[in-house]
Design a protein around this motif. Structure first.
Motif, PDB file in Angstrom:
ATOM      1  N   LYS A   1       0.823  -1.202   0.000  1.00 43.82           N
ATOM      2  CA  LYS A   1       0.000   0.000   0.000  1.00 43.82           C
ATOM      3  C   LYS A   1       0.861   1.258   0.000  1.00 43.82           C
ATOM      4  O   LYS A   1       0.622   2.190  -0.769  1.00 43.82           O
ATOM      5  CB  LYS A   1      -0.927   0.007   1.228  1.00 43.82           C
ATOM      6  CG  LYS A   1      -1.834   1.233   1.282  1.00 43.82           C
ATOM      7  CD  LYS A   1      -2.766   1.183   2.497  1.00 43.82           C
ATOM      8  CE  LYS A   1      -3.668   2.422   2.537  1.00 43.82           C
ATOM      9  NZ  LYS A   1      -4.580   2.398   3.717  1.00 43.82           N
TER      10      LYS A   1
ATOM     11  N   SER B   1       2.622   1.659  -3.336  1.00 43.36           N
ATOM     12  CA  SER B   1       1.633   2.076  -4.334  1.00 43.36           C
ATOM     13  C   SER B   1       1.275   3.543  -4.170  1.00 43.36           C
ATOM     14  O   SER B   1       1.254   4.311  -5.147  1.00 43.36           O
ATOM     15  CB  SER B   1       0.378   1.212  -4.208  1.00 43.36           C
ATOM     16  OG  SER B   1      -0.614   1.630  -5.109  1.00 43.36           O
ATOM     17  N   PHE B   2       1.019   3.954  -2.921  1.00 41.03           N
ATOM     18  CA  PHE B   2       0.678   5.355  -2.655  1.00 41.03           C
ATOM     19  C   PHE B   2       1.844   6.277  -3.035  1.00 41.03           C
ATOM     20  O   PHE B   2       1.645   7.363  -3.569  1.00 41.03           O
ATOM     21  CB  PHE B   2       0.324   5.543  -1.176  1.00 41.03           C
ATOM     22  CG  PHE B   2      -1.119   5.257  -0.866  1.00 41.03           C
ATOM     23  CD1 PHE B   2      -1.868   4.437  -1.689  1.00 41.03           C
ATOM     24  CD2 PHE B   2      -1.718   5.803   0.256  1.00 41.03           C
ATOM     25  CE1 PHE B   2      -3.206   4.165  -1.400  1.00 41.03           C
ATOM     26  CE2 PHE B   2      -3.051   5.542   0.547  1.00 41.03           C
ATOM     27  CZ  PHE B   2      -3.797   4.718  -0.283  1.00 41.03           C
TER      28      PHE B   2
ATOM     29  N   GLN C   1       2.050   6.624  -6.796  1.00 41.40           N
ATOM     30  CA  GLN C   1       0.949   7.469  -7.261  1.00 41.40           C
ATOM     31  C   GLN C   1       1.246   8.944  -7.002  1.00 41.40           C
ATOM     32  O   GLN C   1       0.978   9.812  -7.842  1.00 41.40           O
ATOM     33  CB  GLN C   1      -0.346   7.059  -6.556  1.00 41.40           C
ATOM     34  CG  GLN C   1      -0.882   5.703  -6.968  1.00 41.40           C
ATOM     35  CD  GLN C   1      -1.999   5.221  -6.061  1.00 41.40           C
ATOM     36  OE1 GLN C   1      -2.556   5.976  -5.263  1.00 41.40           O
ATOM     37  NE2 GLN C   1      -2.334   3.936  -6.164  1.00 41.40           N
TER      38      GLN C   1
ATOM     39  N   ARG D   1      -6.149   9.343  -2.591  1.00 37.97           N
ATOM     40  CA  ARG D   1      -5.606   7.991  -2.730  1.00 37.97           C
ATOM     41  C   ARG D   1      -6.307   7.017  -1.791  1.00 37.97           C
ATOM     42  O   ARG D   1      -6.528   5.853  -2.138  1.00 37.97           O
ATOM     43  CB  ARG D   1      -4.094   7.989  -2.473  1.00 37.97           C
ATOM     44  CG  ARG D   1      -3.282   8.707  -3.538  1.00 37.97           C
ATOM     45  CD  ARG D   1      -1.828   8.783  -3.136  1.00 37.97           C
ATOM     46  NE  ARG D   1      -1.645   9.545  -1.905  1.00 37.97           N
ATOM     47  CZ  ARG D   1      -0.490   9.648  -1.251  1.00 37.97           C
ATOM     48  NH1 ARG D   1       0.582   9.025  -1.724  1.00 37.97           N
ATOM     49  NH2 ARG D   1      -0.398  10.354  -0.153  1.00 37.97           N
ATOM     50  N   GLU D   2      -6.660   7.474  -0.610  1.00 37.79           N
ATOM     51  CA  GLU D   2      -7.384   6.615   0.330  1.00 37.79           C
ATOM     52  C   GLU D   2      -8.780   6.293  -0.199  1.00 37.79           C
ATOM     53  O   GLU D   2      -9.281   5.172  -0.044  1.00 37.79           O
ATOM     54  CB  GLU D   2      -7.492   7.286   1.707  1.00 37.79           C
ATOM     55  CG  GLU D   2      -6.198   7.294   2.504  1.00 37.79           C
ATOM     56  CD  GLU D   2      -5.824   5.920   3.047  1.00 37.79           C
ATOM     57  OE1 GLU D   2      -6.630   4.968   2.899  1.00 37.79           O
ATOM     58  OE2 GLU D   2      -4.725   5.795   3.610  1.00 37.79           O
TER      59      GLU D   2
ATOM     60  N   TRP E   1      -8.326   3.797  -2.905  1.00 37.56           N
ATOM     61  CA  TRP E   1      -7.826   2.514  -2.425  1.00 37.56           C
ATOM     62  C   TRP E   1      -8.978   1.537  -2.178  1.00 37.56           C
ATOM     63  O   TRP E   1      -8.825   0.315  -2.333  1.00 37.56           O
ATOM     64  CB  TRP E   1      -7.032   2.725  -1.146  1.00 37.56           C
ATOM     65  CG  TRP E   1      -6.439   1.480  -0.575  1.00 37.56           C
ATOM     66  CD1 TRP E   1      -6.854   0.806   0.537  1.00 37.56           C
ATOM     67  CD2 TRP E   1      -5.329   0.737  -1.082  1.00 37.56           C
ATOM     68  NE1 TRP E   1      -6.073  -0.298   0.764  1.00 37.56           N
ATOM     69  CE2 TRP E   1      -5.109  -0.369  -0.231  1.00 37.56           C
ATOM     70  CE3 TRP E   1      -4.485   0.905  -2.174  1.00 37.56           C
ATOM     71  CZ2 TRP E   1      -4.101  -1.298  -0.430  1.00 37.56           C
ATOM     72  CZ3 TRP E   1      -3.469  -0.024  -2.387  1.00 37.56           C
ATOM     73  CH2 TRP E   1      -3.287  -1.107  -1.540  1.00 37.56           C
ATOM     74  N   LYS E   2     -10.127   2.066  -1.841  1.00 33.02           N
ATOM     75  CA  LYS E   2     -11.292   1.225  -1.607  1.00 33.02           C
ATOM     76  C   LYS E   2     -11.892   0.722  -2.922  1.00 33.02           C
ATOM     77  O   LYS E   2     -12.705  -0.200  -2.931  1.00 33.02           O
ATOM     78  CB  LYS E   2     -12.344   2.006  -0.814  1.00 33.02           C
ATOM     79  CG  LYS E   2     -11.847   2.505   0.539  1.00 33.02           C
ATOM     80  CD  LYS E   2     -12.854   3.431   1.192  1.00 33.02           C
ATOM     81  CE  LYS E   2     -12.319   4.008   2.499  1.00 33.02           C
ATOM     82  NZ  LYS E   2     -13.255   4.985   3.099  1.00 33.02           N
TER      83      LYS E   2
ATOM     84  N   LYS F   1     -10.064  -0.323  -6.048  1.00 33.55           N
ATOM     85  CA  LYS F   1      -8.751  -0.528  -6.670  1.00 33.55           C
ATOM     86  C   LYS F   1      -8.805  -0.478  -8.188  1.00 33.55           C
ATOM     87  O   LYS F   1      -7.880   0.025  -8.835  1.00 33.55           O
ATOM     88  CB  LYS F   1      -8.150  -1.847  -6.191  1.00 33.55           C
ATOM     89  CG  LYS F   1      -7.723  -1.833  -4.728  1.00 33.55           C
ATOM     90  CD  LYS F   1      -7.015  -3.104  -4.350  1.00 33.55           C
ATOM     91  CE  LYS F   1      -6.467  -3.029  -2.928  1.00 33.55           C
ATOM     92  NZ  LYS F   1      -7.508  -2.786  -1.923  1.00 33.55           N
TER      93      LYS F   1
ATOM     94  N   ALA G   1      -8.732   3.026  -9.174  1.00 34.23           N
ATOM     95  CA  ALA G   1      -7.406   3.599  -8.933  1.00 34.23           C
ATOM     96  C   ALA G   1      -6.454   3.247 -10.064  1.00 34.23           C
ATOM     97  O   ALA G   1      -5.715   4.102 -10.561  1.00 34.23           O
ATOM     98  CB  ALA G   1      -6.854   3.098  -7.599  1.00 34.23           C
TER      99      ALA G   1
END
Length: 527
Positions: free
Chosen positions: A208, A211-212, A215, A486-487, A490-491, A493, A496
C-alpha cells in the motif's frame, strides 16, 4: 540531476529495488550512498561544503550533549548533592556557558557558510552602489539546496541546545539527515526529531505504501511536466520583456505564474514525499490547499508550511521574548502608549522574521521587499481585526455564506499575486511599474484578440493547461471535503488503476519534454 530527467528516474528505480533487496540494517547506509551519488552529480565542491556543515553540526551537538551529561552526573552524584546551593548553581552556570559558546560557534559556522556563498555578492553590490566603490564580485560555487540543508542542520543544533532532542552520536546518521536527497531540491525543511523516527529504521516492503508513493510521484510529474513547464514559456515571455508586455499582459502573466508556481512547487513536493513514502520514510506535508486561504496569515499556514514553522519557531518566538526587546517594549509603554508598547515586540519580531524570510528566498532587494510587504499586510490585518470582528457580528449572515467565502479567497489570491510580481520581474522598480500598468496600460482588447497566442503557447497548449489546472482544483476540492484522494481510490482498486494509468498516459502524451525541449529545473532549486 534533474528530477524530471531520465537519469533520475533510472536512479530512483535502481534505488527502490536495491533498498528492499539488501539486508534491512543496511538500508539507511544505502540511502547515504545514494545521497553522495546524487549530490556529486551537482558538483564535488558543493559536497565539500555540505561535509563541513555535517561535521560542525555533529561535533558541536555531541560536545553539548557530553557537557549536559557531565553536568547531570555531577549534580546527581552523592558528592554533587552534598554541595552547597551556590556551588551547584556555579557548576550549572559554567556548563551552560560552555554549551552556549559551542552553540554560537556552530551557528556562526553553519550560517556563515550559507551567508558567504549566497550573500557576498549581494553585499558587494550594495556597498558599490552606496559608496561608489568598484569592488569585484566573487565567483563562488553555490551548492545545490544549501538553504534547505543549512536550515535543517541549524534546527538540529538548536533543538539539541534547547534539550528538545539528544545529540546523535553517529556522524553518518547526521550526514544522512542533512543530505537526504529528495529534500535537497525544495524541502520540506524537516526536523531531526521527526525525520529520524523513520529515516534510520528498517523497512519491509509495504504494497500500500509503495503504491501510494508511486501514485504521489506520478501526480507530481503531471503537475510539473504537463502544467508548470508549459506555462513557464508564457510567463517567461511576459516577464522577460516588461516594456513590450505591460497593462493587461502583466495581470495575465501574474495569474499564469500563480498556476505555474503552484504546479511546480507542489509537484516537486509530491515527488519528494512520494519517493520517501516508497522507501517507508515519513515526511510531513508542506502544502494544504493554500489557494483556498481567506487571508494572508492563513495562506502562510498552508503554503510552504515547513519554512513558515521554521521561521516561527527559531526566529519569531525567540525574538519576541528576547530580554532586550521586552525591555524596549516596557519603555515604549511608558514613553509612548501602553497599547503600542504591548504590541512592539510583535511588530519588531514580525518585520525581522519576514525580512529574513525574503532574504532566504534570494539575495536581492525584490525578495526583501516581497517579505516586508507580507509583514505589513499581516500586521495591518491584525490591527484592523476589531473592525473586522464588528463587521462580522453585524453581518453574520453575509459572512457565513458561500459567496463571501469566495470573495475572501479571491481577494487573498489576487493580493498574493500582486506581491509575486516582485518574484516575476526580479527588480523592485520594474515590478512596481508593471503593477501600476495593469490599471493604466490597457491593452485588454489586444490580449483577448490573439495576444495570448503570441506568448509562445498555442491554443492547444492553453487548453491542456486549462484542463490540468481544473483537475488540480477538482482534486483539491475533493481533499478539502472528503480527505486524501488515494485513500478514497484505495477502496476501489480498479478505479485507482484506471485513474493512474490514464494519468501516466497523459504525462507521456502531453508532458513538456523530449527532443528539442530543455526541461526546466524546479523554481525552488535556486534556494
Amino acid at each position: 540531476m534533474l528530477f524530471t530527467s531520465y537519469g533520475f528516474i533510472a536512479f530512483i528505480a535502481i534505488l527502490f529495488i536495491l533498498y528492499y533487496l539488501i539486508p534491512k540494517r543496511f538500508q539507511w547506509l544505502l540511502l547515504l550512498c545514494a545521497d553522495v551519488v546524487f549530490y556529486a552529480c551537482a558538483g564535488w565542491q558543493g559536497l565539500c561544503f555540505m561535509a563541513v556543515t555535517v561535521l560542525v553540526s555533529w561535533a558541536s551537538t555531541n560536545l553539548m550533549g557530553a557537557s549536559l551529561r557531565r553536568q547531570k552526573e555531577t549534580l546527581s552524584s552523592p558528592e554533587g548533592k552534598a554541595l552547597p546551593r551556590e556551588e551547584r548553581r556555579a557548576i550549572k552556570k559554567a556548563a551552560e556557558k560552555y554549551r552556549k559558546r559551542i552553540f554560537v560557534l556552530a551557528l556562526l559556522c553553519d550560517l556563515g557558510i550559507l551567508a558567504a556563498l549566497k550573500y557576498t555578492n549581494f553585499l558587494i553590490g550594495n556597498v558599490n552602489a552606496i559608496t561608489g566603490a568598484s569592488l569585484a564580485s566573487v565567483d563562488w560555487v553555490l551548492p545545490l539546496g544549501i538553504s534547505f540543508y543549512t536550515f535543517q542542520t541549524v534546527s538540529y543544533v538548536i533543538d539539541v541546545y534547547w534539550e528538545k532532542i539528544p545529540a546523535e552520536r553517529n556522524p553518518l546518521k547526521v550526514a544522512l539527515f542533512t543530505s537526504f536527497f529528495p529534500l535537497l531540491i525544495q524541502g520540506p525543511i524537516s526536523r531531526f526529531g521527526d525525520l529520524s523516527e523513520t529515516l534510520f529504521s528498517e523497512h519491509k516492503a509495504d504494497y500500500k505504501q509503495i503504491s501510494f508513493g508511486l501514485q504521489r510521484i506520478l501526480w507530481g510529474y503531471f503537475k510539473k511536466l504537463v502544467i508548470a513547464d508549459r506555462l513557464l514559456i508564457a510567463v517567461t515571455a511576459v516577464c522577460g520583456d516588461p516594456a513590450g508586455y505591460d497593462g493587461a499582459y502583466v495581470l495575465a502573466g501574474t495569474l499564469l505564474y500563480a498556476a505555474e508556481l503552484y504546479a511546480d512547487f507542489t509537484g516537486g513536493i509530491d515527488i519528494t514525499i512520494g519517493i520517501a513514502q516508497v522507501l517507508g520514510i515519513r515526511v510531513k506535508e508542506n502544502f494544504v490547499r493554500p489557494y483556498f486561504s481567506r487571508n494572508i496569515a492563513e495562506y502562510w499556514r498552508r503554503w510552504h508550511i515547513s519554512m513558515g514553522t521554521w521561521f516561527k519557531d527559531y526566529i519569531f518566538y525567540p525574538l519576541s521574548v528576547a530580554p532586550w526587546l521586552l525591555k524596549l517594549s516596557k519603555k515604549a509603554r511608558v514613553k509612548i502608549s501602553d497599547g503600542f508598547g504591548r504590541k512592539l515586540s510583535v511588530y519588531v519580531s514580525t518585520i525581522v522574521t519576514w525580512f529574513l524570510t525574503g532574504l532566504w528566498h534570494g539575495a536581492a532587494w525584490n525578495f526583501v521587499v516581497w517579505g516586508l510587504l507580507n509583514a505589513v499586510f499581516i500586521l495591518a490585518a491584525e490591527e484592523f481585526k476589531p473592525v473586522s470582528l464588528r463587521f462580522r457580528e453585524k453581518h453574520a449572515r453575509l459572512v457565513s455564506g458561500f459567496g463571501y467565502r469566495v470573495f475572501e479567497t479571491l481577494r487573498t489570491f489576487l493580493l498574493l499575486c500582486s506581491f509575486r510580481i516582485l518574484d516575476c520581474y526580479r527588480d523592485v522598480a520594474v515590478s512596481f511599474k508593471a503593477f501600476f500598468s495593469v490599471f493604466t496600460g490597457g491593452r485588454w482588447g489586444e490580449l483577448f484578440s490573439g495576444g495570448l497566442l503570441g506568448l509562445g503557447l498555442t491554443s492547444a497548449d492553453f487548453a491542456v493547461c486549462g484542463v490540468g489546472v481544473a483537475l488540480m482544483f477538482a482534486v483539491s476540492c475533493v481533499q478539502e471535503k472528503f480527505g486524501e484522494v488515494r485513500e478514497l481510490l484505495w477502496k476501489r482498486k480498479a478505479m485507482a488503476y484506471i485513474a493512474f494509468s490514464l494519468l501516466a498516459i497523459i504525462i507521456l502524451v502531453f508532458g513538456a519534454y523530449g527532443v528539442g525541449y530543455d526541461s526546466s529545473q524546479f523554481i525552488y532549486n535556486q534556494f
